[in-house]
Design a protein around this motif. Structure first.
Motif, PDB file in Angstrom:
ATOM      1  N   GLN B   6      -7.881   3.600   9.732  1.00  0.00           N
ATOM      2  CA  GLN B   6      -6.513   3.892   9.357  1.00  0.00           C
ATOM      3  C   GLN B   6      -6.488   4.905   8.220  1.00  0.00           C
ATOM      4  N   CYS B  23      -3.477   5.485  13.006  1.00  0.00           N
ATOM      5  CA  CYS B  23      -4.446   4.459  13.402  1.00  0.00           C
ATOM      6  C   CYS B  23      -5.300   4.981  14.541  1.00  0.00           C
ATOM      7  N   TRP B  34       0.702  -2.838  15.507  1.00  0.00           N
ATOM      8  CA  TRP B  34       1.022  -2.563  14.114  1.00  0.00           C
ATOM      9  C   TRP B  34       1.654  -3.822  13.515  1.00  0.00           C
ATOM     10  N   LEU B  77       2.501   5.622  13.124  1.00  0.00           N
ATOM     11  CA  LEU B  77       3.703   4.878  12.731  1.00  0.00           C
ATOM     12  C   LEU B  77       4.466   5.764  11.750  1.00  0.00           C
ATOM     13  N   TYR B  90       0.367  -1.702   5.720  1.00  0.00           N
ATOM     14  CA  TYR B  90       0.589  -1.580   7.158  1.00  0.00           C
ATOM     15  C   TYR B  90      -0.767  -1.659   7.852  1.00  0.00           C
ATOM     16  N   CYS B  92      -3.133  -1.978  11.273  1.00  0.00           N
ATOM     17  CA  CYS B  92      -3.254  -1.670  12.690  1.00  0.00           C
ATOM     18  C   CYS B  92      -4.384  -2.512  13.262  1.00  0.00           C
TER      19      CYS B  92
END
Lengths: 110, 115
Positions: B6, B23, B34, B77, B90, B92
């Motif tokens: 990521q 990702c 996600w 994203l 965040y 992944c």
């Protein structure tokens, strides 16, 4: 809606002690997974349980899936500082994505 | 690569700016997820992709959030007009396919801070 309840939220124990953390839901799971997350990293899978009443052991960790497949527990024997982390349970129902609980944050003090 | 990658690992932005998080899943994994993890919280599902099927966007919190997956591999994203409540890690994850008992392999996450 919190579909998975984990308890306790926080736990701080001395090295060598035993502990149990819990994961509960009012819904039946098709399967349940336990993950451990260390600071700055993503969660890593520890175990998957599928059958009601199933018990799985991973070294000093014992995982149990409730008979009705609505709850699970994780027992750690003789905790070590390396066990420190966030323990997350996650449930699968059908083809829906994994739903995670908020986790139990464990700190093992040497 | 061997694992889920990521980028960026950390992103600080000002309120109102757009951000993109990337990702790169494990090669051969057809399912990509996600999740968002706010301070002291568990993982909140956002969106998932399975092969060429339409993505499950049911977890996206608002229309400021979107994601795409190009060529069945890399995913981005995007958060438009960021707000302070978007601050979170965040995460992944990818898996071989969206099996009932499939293991999710997570990246280390992108920590987003909105000032």
């Amino acid at each position: 809606t919190q579909l998975l309840e984990q308890s306790p939220q926080f736990l701080s124990i001395q090295e060598g002690e035993n502990l149990t953390v819990y994961c509960n839901s009012s819904s039946v799971f098709s399967s349940l997974q336990w993950y451990r997350q260390e600071p700055g990293e993503g969660p890593v899978l520890l175990v998957t349980v599928v059958t009601g009443g199933e018990v799985k052991k991973l070294k000093r960790l014992t995982f149990q899936f409730g008979d009705a497949r609505k709850d699970s527990s994780l027992h750690i024997t003789a905790a070590q500082p390396g066990d420190t982390g966030l323990y997350l349970c996650a449930r699968k129902r059908g083809n829906t994505p994994l739903v995670f609980g908020k986790g139990t944050r464990l700190s093992v003090i040497a | 690569g061997a694992g889920v990658s990521q980028s960026p690992s950390n992103k600080v932005t000002e309120k109102g700016k757009d951000v993109e998080l990337r990702c790169d899943p494990i090669s051969g994994h057809t399912a990509l997820y996600w999740y968002r993890q706010s301070l002291g919280q568990g993982l909140e599902f956002l969106i998932y992709f399975q092969g060429n099927s339409a993505p499950d966007k049911s977890g996206l919190p608002s229309d400021r959030f979107s994601a795409e997956r190009t060529g069945g591999s890399v995913s981005t994203l995007t958060i438009q007009r960021t707000q302070q409540e978007d601050s979170a890690v965040y995460l992944c994850a990818s898996s071989q396919k969206a099996q009932n008992t499939g293991e999710l392999f997570f990246g280390e996450g992108s920590r987003l801070t909105v000032l």
